[in-house]
Design an enzyme around this catalytic site. Structure first.
Site, short mmCIF file in Angstrom:
data_model
loop_
_atom_site.label_atom_id
_atom_site.label_comp_id
_atom_site.label_asym_id
_atom_site.label_seq_id
_atom_site.Cartn_x
_atom_site.Cartn_y
_atom_site.Cartn_z
N HIS A 37 0.86 -1.19 0.00
CA HIS A 37 0.00 0.00 0.00
C HIS A 37 0.89 1.24 0.00
O HIS A 37 2.10 1.14 0.22
CB HIS A 37 -0.87 0.02 1.26
CG HIS A 37 -0.04 0.14 2.51
ND1 HIS A 37 0.45 -0.96 3.19
CD2 HIS A 37 0.44 1.22 3.17
CE1 HIS A 37 1.18 -0.55 4.21
NE2 HIS A 37 1.20 0.77 4.23
N HIS A 121 5.81 6.63 -0.96
CA HIS A 121 6.51 5.38 -1.27
C HIS A 121 5.64 4.17 -0.97
O HIS A 121 4.69 4.27 -0.19
CB HIS A 121 7.80 5.28 -0.45
CG HIS A 121 7.54 5.02 1.00
ND1 HIS A 121 7.21 6.02 1.89
CD2 HIS A 121 7.52 3.87 1.72
CE1 HIS A 121 7.01 5.50 3.08
NE2 HIS A 121 7.18 4.19 3.01
P1 ATP Z 1 5.77 -3.48 11.44
O1 ATP Z 1 5.71 -2.22 12.27
O2 ATP Z 1 5.34 -4.71 12.17
O3 ATP Z 1 7.08 -3.67 10.77
P2 ATP Z 1 4.27 -2.00 9.48
O4 ATP Z 1 5.28 -0.91 9.67
O5 ATP Z 1 3.94 -2.42 8.08
O6 ATP Z 1 4.68 -3.31 10.26
P3 ATP Z 1 2.62 -0.30 11.03
O7 ATP Z 1 3.79 0.00 11.93
O8 ATP Z 1 1.28 -0.46 11.64
O9 ATP Z 1 2.90 -1.59 10.17
O10 ATP Z 1 2.57 0.86 9.94
C1 ATP Z 1 1.51 1.00 9.05
C2 ATP Z 1 1.97 1.84 7.89
O11 ATP Z 1 2.34 3.15 8.34
C3 ATP Z 1 3.21 1.32 7.17
O12 ATP Z 1 3.11 1.67 5.81
C4 ATP Z 1 4.35 2.04 7.81
O13 ATP Z 1 5.45 2.20 6.91
C5 ATP Z 1 3.72 3.39 8.10
N1 ATP Z 1 4.29 3.96 9.30
C6 ATP Z 1 4.47 3.35 10.49
N2 ATP Z 1 4.99 4.17 11.42
C7 ATP Z 1 5.12 5.37 10.80
C8 ATP Z 1 5.61 6.65 11.21
N3 ATP Z 1 6.02 6.88 12.46
N4 ATP Z 1 5.60 7.64 10.28
C9 ATP Z 1 5.17 7.41 9.02
N5 ATP Z 1 4.72 6.25 8.58
C10 ATP Z 1 4.69 5.23 9.44
#
Ligand code: ATP
Ligand code: MG
Length: 181
Positions: A37, A121
Site C-alpha cells: 500500500h 513510497h
Molecule cells: P511493522 O511495524 O510490524 O514492521 P508495518 O510498519 O507495516 O509493520 P505499522 O507499523 O502499523 O505496520 O505501519 C503502518 C503503515 O504506516 C506502514 O506503511 C508504515 O510504513 C507506516 N508507518 C508506520 N509508522 C510510521 C511513522 N512513524 N511515520 C510514518 N509512517 C509510518
C-alpha cells in the site's frame, strides 16, 4: 486502542508486478500481497472514540481523482545500515497534496502533524541484516522497472494489527474522490 493509518490501495496488477520483483536478498522480509500500500498519513494508536471521530472527519476531505505512477527504488536508513527498500512515485504532487489535506483535517481531531517530511513510497521489504553486495545488485537489477500509471479514485482508512508474523491490515473505510462514487 486501535492502530490507524490512511493509505492508497494498489490495483491487483500493480501488486503482481511488485511481487514479481521480490527475491534474491538474504536478509529481506518482503511485504505480502495484502500488505502492499502507499501510506498517506500514519495516525498511530488512538482510542475507539477518537477512531470513530477520525473515520467521520475524513469524509470532509475533497480531492479530485489523479494518476499515480510507481517508479524507481530507494532505501530508508543509512547507506551502511539500510532498513527498508521502497518503490517511489514519479510525480508525487497529487499524493503529497492529499496527504496534506488529511493532515490538516486530522488537526481538527487534535492530532498534530507528523514531524518527518512526507515521502510518497510503497514499502517492499524490511532489511534485517547485512546484505553485503546483494543490495546494490538488487537496486541495479530492478531500478528500471516500469509500471503503468493507475487512477486513484479513493483513499482508505486502515487498521493495523501488529504480530510477530508481521502487520495485518484491515480497511475500515473508503473515501471516494470527487465524481468517483
Ligand atoms: P511493522 O511495524 O510490524 O514492521 P508495518 O510498519 O507495516 O509493520 P505499522 O507499523 O502499523 O505496520 O505501519 C503502518 C503503515 O504506516 C506502514 O506503511 C508504515 O510504513 C507506516 N508507518 C508506520 N509508522 C510510521 C511513522 N512513524 N511515520 C510514518 N509512517 C509510518
Ligand atoms: Mg511499523
Amino acid at each position: 486502542m486501535v492502530r490507524l493509518f490512511t493509505a492508497i490501495q494498489l490495483p491487483e496488477t500493480q501488486k503482481e508486478v511488485l511481487l514479481s520483483m521480490m527475491g534474491g536478498l538474504p536478509h529481506a522480509r518482503w511485504q505480502g500481497k495484502d500488505q502492499l500500500h502507499l501510506t498517506l498519513r500514519f495516525i498511530g494508536e488512538v482510542d475507539k472514540t477518537l477512531a470513530e471521530e477520525i473515520r467521520l472527519l475524513l469524509f470532509t476531505i475533497s480531492f479530485s481523482p489523479f494518476h499515480l505512477c510507481l517508479q524507481g527504488l530507494g532505501l530508508f536508513g543509512s547507506k551502511r545500515k539500510p532498513r527498508m527498500i521502497w518503490v517511489g512515485v514519479e510525480k508525487p504532487e497529487p499524493v503529497i497534496s492529499l496527504s496534506q489535506k488529511i493532515t490538516n483535517s486530522l488537526r481538527q481531531a487534535g492530532l498534530p502533524p507528523e514531524n518527518r517530511k512526507f515521502k510518497a513510497h510503497v514499502s517492499l521489504a524490511r532489511i534485517k541484516g547485512n546484505n553485503g553486495l546483494k543490495l546494490p545488485w538488487f537496486l541495479e537489477e530492478h531500478q528500471g522497472f516500469g509500471l503503468d500509471p493507475f487512477k486513484v479514485t479513493e483513499f482508505t482508512l486502515v487498521q493495523s494489527h501488529l504480530s510477530h508474523t508481521g502487520a495485518d491490515y484491515k480497511i475500515l473505510e473508503r473515501y471516494p474522490a470527487k465524481g468517483a462514487q
